[in-house]
Design an enzyme around this catalytic site. Structure first.
Site, PDB file in Angstrom:
ATOM      1  N   CYS A   1     -16.453  56.188 -17.617  1.00 20.16           N
ATOM      2  CA  CYS A   1     -15.636  55.352 -18.373  1.00 20.16           C
ATOM      3  C   CYS A   1     -16.324  55.421 -19.985  1.00 20.16           C
ATOM      4  O   CYS A   1     -15.419  55.365 -20.876  1.00 20.16           O
ATOM      5  CB  CYS A   1     -15.832  53.770 -17.955  1.00 20.16           C
TER       6      CYS A   1
ATOM      7  N   GLU B   1      -7.088  57.317 -21.888  1.00 18.53           N
ATOM      8  CA  GLU B   1      -8.077  57.865 -21.159  1.00 18.53           C
ATOM      9  C   GLU B   1      -7.784  58.735 -20.119  1.00 18.53           C
ATOM     10  O   GLU B   1      -6.761  58.508 -19.431  1.00 18.53           O
ATOM     11  CB  GLU B   1      -8.759  56.595 -20.596  1.00 18.53           C
TER      12      GLU B   1
ATOM     13  N   THR C   1      -8.287  49.586 -17.670  1.00 20.98           N
ATOM     14  CA  THR C   1      -8.057  48.725 -18.704  1.00 20.98           C
ATOM     15  C   THR C   1      -6.735  47.862 -18.027  1.00 20.98           C
ATOM     16  O   THR C   1      -6.768  46.791 -18.407  1.00 20.98           O
ATOM     17  CB  THR C   1      -7.866  49.018 -19.997  1.00 20.98           C
TER      18      THR C   1
ATOM     19  N   LYS D   1     -16.007  44.315  -3.293  1.00 15.09           N
ATOM     20  CA  LYS D   1     -14.743  45.029  -2.861  1.00 15.09           C
ATOM     21  C   LYS D   1     -15.069  46.189  -3.481  1.00 15.09           C
ATOM     22  O   LYS D   1     -14.904  46.436  -4.566  1.00 15.09           O
ATOM     23  CB  LYS D   1     -13.656  44.334  -3.393  1.00 15.09           C
TER      24      LYS D   1
END
Lengths: 280, 313, 498
Positions: free
Chosen positions: C307, C404, C253, C199
């Site tokens: 990331c 982040e 996350t 996906k």
């Protein structure tokens, strides 16, 4: 309507990326099972062997400096090119009396061997190397390093697989190679040179000599600038003598028979261990 | 501005007047990565034309062969003033570079032009004669009319760790030059590491060089993008510490326009456009000029040219 | 040292004209984008059973590119069934060397179509062509190449263990490295004998679908690789599907935790590669120019959509001012603009939503008392753009210091000693990456041994290799991708007979 006269191939040695005849001028008369002459294949002399070792030594350092991924890609390319030359190699085996089905199976295995070892290059350190948990504040690493110049006695009755099965693991590990084969393998050994030459393998990394094991192997075993010999293709009765000669410079003597597993990989490399302190 | 002075491992070099300059470390892989990226800037159309013309004005057209004769040097000087015989809009080069014996010939041939006369001097290329002999040769070349002097660094002393000797000899050479402009050749191919190149750059600059230069062109290894970047960074740091602007000359193995444009990008993005001028940047080359002329012709005509059409020098 | 992008042409000043680098745009015509894309299920492209379609746009302009199918539960069911069928019908029992050769083919085809993949990646995702061409696509090919070679060597993957495939893999990937993330997921899965339902992220489906074409060109048996496009719901349906033997997710996350909760109690295997807040430590003995390059690369590469970005600079106090001055000068050289321009350093922000998130973070930081410095790069008029940004004056508890951002924004703090650097670096719930710059080898090792991260770079950053295991600790996830260790995630292990 006259029959077409075919242009017959000349079968030469493969040294330093080029295709010379033997400096001795001698040849092996390769005949079919019906006794008909197929070709006069160059017959390597000890001086050809000397030149091959020189070429191999000259090329080895740069070859081992390449990234393992790059060596793997080149071996894969060798498999691609060999696949493209299937028909020619099968014909050369059939010509010397190998049954068609066996010749086809041999080519399947030979190409697959190139692919197998292509996929080993960038895994060698992960499989045979290690980080060692020493009892001190150090980073301790063991890496696989190549031996240098490898002399390969390839079995005369082993077809294309017998050749690739030794050459591929040797160069996978960063060594350069001098291969010897004769008898039934002479034609495909010579053609293999053409395959190597068009596969991005740098000149001198692989050198292929058609010749007589009995004549050449003692010189190979004596040669001080050879780091390993694989005697898989040597007549068994030569074994002890070759090992004794090899002892002069303590070159490694192995008999891998081209087995596709870690034992062969181990045979073609050795281990270097480095300590780095980790304290401030 | 000595904020790096206390950093562990920093090498300090004392200038002749006592002022210290600080040399720091170099990480080779990161340097090479940056150099590669800069040298592969995609320079097209107007930027490319501007770059090619700029490069032309920065060339030191060089001949340093045992067989150089006055005839050869005169032909070179003619070429220097008119790089493309069929296109007068292509500007003259910066300088012609010859051996001391041919300085007078070059001086006469270049009279009335903007092209300068540069001479190697000081026991080129090895630099192993006594310092007195080397200084004598410099003075003689200047007396014959050289505007610029290219000397070699004493690698003997450098690699043996006698850095003050290296510095003092360069300072003495600068004095012997008088009004002439001093370029100091590091011979980067002999130095072994980028850190040694950076150190050699600082010593040469600290001792008063007007320009630092990569190579004599007599060794197989030549100017490369990482070497150029390393020296450019040294020049920039030296200016930050002292306020003095030293130039950069790249020589050895520069044959193609694409290389020249790559070096211009390295200069532009490290030292800025202030350094993209013959006063502060030179390319020591001979066959490069032909390639630039061909590229400029391609830009104008849209057709690939024939090297054989250009004059032989 | 400015990149003067004057629009006034050549003029007299050669240096200015040279250094502005007129646009050098990679040609788009190598790519042909269809108006509408279906799903790849069981070896065929087909329309979604119930769902509609959504638009994918070009972030550098806002232009519409194509309609992408919205896969629903029904489509996920079909894809999983196709993957199961392919697994049982042959892929599982295929001779390992044969499987290897299929995967080598994928590597080669990616190399053959590399330019096309790179251009499409830059158009659909916004990253500079120089990166997609020189980094993303070659690494992707290498990933397939590396894993192909493991397919017939799995007896060496885990010493003493006999291996078997797991079955059907449900793999959900993000929009920051679309082709590379697809390679990281597909290659080990296939090499270990599993089949795949992939996906892709909704804003970057086009290159995944091109990979689907490559899978067909390689003649992989139908159903071995299936691609179901869609948004969050499609991914959730895949992650929750009982027919999936393992879920592999790379993304935020927050979503990772959701998936972990879904998978709880089902016995399904799970690997998560989640967010990070990478600490980038620079000591006063670092090679300064190169450390600056490393800092720039760590946070401005791929617009900071990474990331494992080095998004928290920790610089030793004695050189902080000097380093920041140099860093600001270096930032002025960063060219922000057309992803297809070969000289672009920083491309487009992937979506309007992401641009809003980044903007909110930086505005929030300002209101929390931080100082914001941005480069002066001119921005194109259309599209989503954010200038390289530094945030200083942090105490450490601000939102921007802890969460982040996923954009070209670097926070800066100082430290005095190694121990303090380690403490500050580890003061985060994340643990994906970290970096250290120092010329002293023993200090590198001391630091790297103590930094709590799955990947640590010393005197470099953002280095990736198929042979090098990648993954996080703590809330950056679990499981590794790449290397020998990465294979374990895709295998069942039984002790080998004694």
């Amino acid at each position: 309507m006259s029959e077409r006269v075919e242009v017959r191939k000349t079968y030469k040695l493969f040294i330093g990326g080029g295709f010379p005849r033997s400096e001795s001028g001698r040849t092996l008369a390769v005949k079919g099972p019906d006794g008909k002459l197929l070709a006069h294949v160059a017959k390597a002399s000890r001086k050809d062997l000397r030149e091959a070792v020189r070429a191999a030594r000259g090329a080895q350092s740069a070859w081992s400096d390449r990234a393992p991924y790059n060596r793997g890609q080149i071996l894969y390319r060798l498999g691609e090119v060999m696949e493209g030359r299937r028909a020619q190699l099968i014909a050369e085996l059939e010509d010397v009396g190998v049954p068609r089905a066996a010749a086809e199976a041999d080519l399947d295995d030979a190409v697959d061997a190139a692919v197998y070892w292509a996929g080993f290059a960038d895994k060698l350190d992960q499989i045979v190397g290690a980080v060692n948990p020493v009892a001190g504040p150090f980073l301790n690493l063991s890496n696989a390093i190549p031996l240098g110049v490898c002399g390969l006695s390839c079995p005369d009755e082993g077809g294309a697989t017998g050749l690739v099965g030794l050459i591929a693991p040797a160069i996978m590990a960063g060594n350069s190679a001098v291969g010897i084969a004769g008898g039934q393998a002479a034609l495909v050994m010579s053609t293999l040179g053409e395959i190597v030459a068009t596969s991005d393998v740098p000149a001198g990394v692989v050198n292929l000599l058609t010749g007589d094991h009995g004549q050449l192997l003692p010189w190979l075993a004596d040669h001080a600038d050879v780091d390993l010999i694989d005697v898989s293709g040597a007549p068994p009765e030569m074994g002890e003598d070759l090992e004794r000669r090899a002892a002069e410079n303590l070159k490694r003597v192995v008999r891998t028979h081209g087995a596709q597993d870690v034992r062969t990989a181990n045979a073609f490399c050795e281990i270097k261990t480095v300590w780095h302190p980790a304290r401030i | 501005m000595a904020t790096l002075a206390g950093a562990p491992g920093a090498l300090t070099i004392e200038r002749p007047d006592g002022q210290p300059v600080h040399v720091g470390p170099v990480d080779a892989f990161a340097l090479e990565t940056r150099a590669k990226r800069l040298a592969s800037r995609s320079v097209k159309r107007e930027s490319k034309r501007a770059g090619l013309l700029l490069a032309t004005t920065c060339i030191d057209l060089t001949t340093l062969e045992g067989g150089d004769t006055p005839g050869k040097v005169r032909a070179l000087c003619a070429r220097a003033t008119r790089p493309d015989p069929d296109d007068l809009t292509v500007p003259p080069v910066a300088a012609v570079c010859v051996y001391p014996a041919l300085v007078a010939v070059a001086r006469e041939a270049l009279q009335g032009t903007s092209v300068r006369v540069a001479s190697v001097a000081g026991s080129f290329p090895a630099g192993q004669a006594s310092i007195d002999e080397r200084l004598h040769e410099i003075r003689a070349a200047v007396a014959d009319g050289a505007d610029e002097i290219d000397i070699v660094l004493n690698r003997n002393a450098l690699l043996a760790g006698r850095l003050e000797v290296v510095r003092d000899e360069v300072a003495a050479s600068k004095e012997a030059c008088g009004h002439a402009h001093l370029k100091t050749i590091l011979e980067t191919g002999e130095l072994g590491s980028y850190e040694m190149i950076r150190r050699a750059s600082f010593i040469a600059m600290a001792a008063g060089s007007d320009m630092i230069k990569t190579s004599t062109g007599k060794l197989p290894s030549a100017a490369t993008p990482p070497v150029a970047l390393c020296m450019a960074e040294a020049i920039r740091d030296f200016e930050q510490q002292t306020g003095e602007a030293v130039g950069l000359k790249l020589a050895g193995g520069i044959r193609r326009s694409k290389q020249a444009l790559g070096y211009l990008a390295i200069i532009a993005e490290t030292l800025g456009t202030r350094w993209l001028t013959p006063e502060r940047f030179r390319l020591g080359a001979s066959s490069l000029l032909n390639d630039i002329v061909l590229q400029l012709r391609f830009q104008t005509t849209g057709r690939y040219g024939r090297p054989g059409d250009l004059p032989v020098d | 040292m400015t990149t003067a992008r004057s629009q006034t042409g050549t003029g007299e000043n050669l240096a200015e004209t040279f250094s502005e680098y007129v646009p050098s745009v990679e040609a788009r015509d190598i790519v042909s984008i269809k108006p509408r894309y279906g799903l790849l299920i069981g070896g065929e492209e087909r329309e979604p059973l119930q769902g509609g379609a959504f638009a994918t746009i070009e972030p550098s302009s806002g232009d519409h590119l194509a309609e992408i199918s919205e896969g629903t539960q029904a489509d996920v069911d079909e894809a999983v069934a196709a993957a199961r069928g392919a697994f049982e019908a042959g892929w599982r029992d295929l001779a390992p060397r044969v499987r290897a050769k299929y995967i080598f083919r994928l590597a080669r085809l990616i190399q053959d179509r590399a330019r096309e993949l790179a251009v499409l990646e830059s158009i659909d995702g916004g990253k500079p062509i120089r990166e997609s061409r020189d980094i993303d696509i070659p690494l992707s090919a290498a990933h397939f190449f590396y894993h192909a070679g493991w397919a017939d060597k799995l007896e060496y993957a885990v010493p003493g263990m006999r291996t078997a495939p797991l079955g059907v893999m449900g793999q959900i990937i993000p929009w920051n490295f679309p082709v590379l993330m697809a390679a990281w997921k597909m290659a080990p899965a296939l090499a270990c004998g599993n089949t795949v339902v992939l996906k892709p992220a909704e804003t970057t489906s086009l290159t995944a679908l091109l990979l689907g074409e490559i899978v067909q060109e390689a003649d992989l048996p139908p159903g071995v690789v299936n691609i179901v496009t869609g948004a969050g719901e499609t991914g959730a349906a895949l992650a929750a599907h009982p027919g999936v033997d393992k879920v592999a997710f790379t993304g935020s996350t927050a979503v990772g935790k959701k998936i972990a909760r879904q998978v709880a109690g089902t016995g399904r295997r799970l690997t998560l590669e989640l967010g990070g807040k990478g600490a980038h430590v620079v000591f006063d003995d670092a090679a300064l120019d190169q450390a600056i390059e490393g800092i720039v690369d760590a946070i401005f590469f791929n617009q900071g959509h990474v990331c494992c970005a080095g998004s928290r600079l920790l610089v030793q106090e004695g050189i902080a001012d000097h380093l920041l001055g140099r860093l600001k000068q270096r930032m002025e050289l960063l060219r922000v603009g057309d992803p297809l321009d070969k000289n672009t350093d920083v491309g487009a922000i992937n979506s309007h939503a992401q641009l809003q998130r980044i903007t909110e973070f930086v505005e929030g930081a300002e209101s929390e008392g931080c100082a914001i410095h941005q480069s002066g790069a001119p921005l194109p008029e259309r599209g989503f753009w954010f200038r390289p940004t530094l945030v200083t004056g942090l105490g450490g508890s601000e939102r921007i210091a802890r969460e982040e951002v996923f954009g070209p924004v670097l926070t800066v703090q100082t430290f005095r000693t190694e121990a303090e650097a380690v403490a500050k670096a580890n003061a985060t719930r994340y643990g994906l990456s970290a970096g250290v710059w120092t010329e002293k080898g023993s200090r590198i090792l001391w630091m790297t041994q103590r930094l709590k991260a799955g990947v640590v770079w010393a005197n470099t950053f953002n280095q990736f290799d198929a042979a090098s295991p990648f993954g996080g600790v703590r809330e950056s996830g679990f499981g590794r991708e790449g290397g020998r260790q990465g294979l374990e995630e895709y295998l069942q292990l039984e002790p080998a007979a004694k």
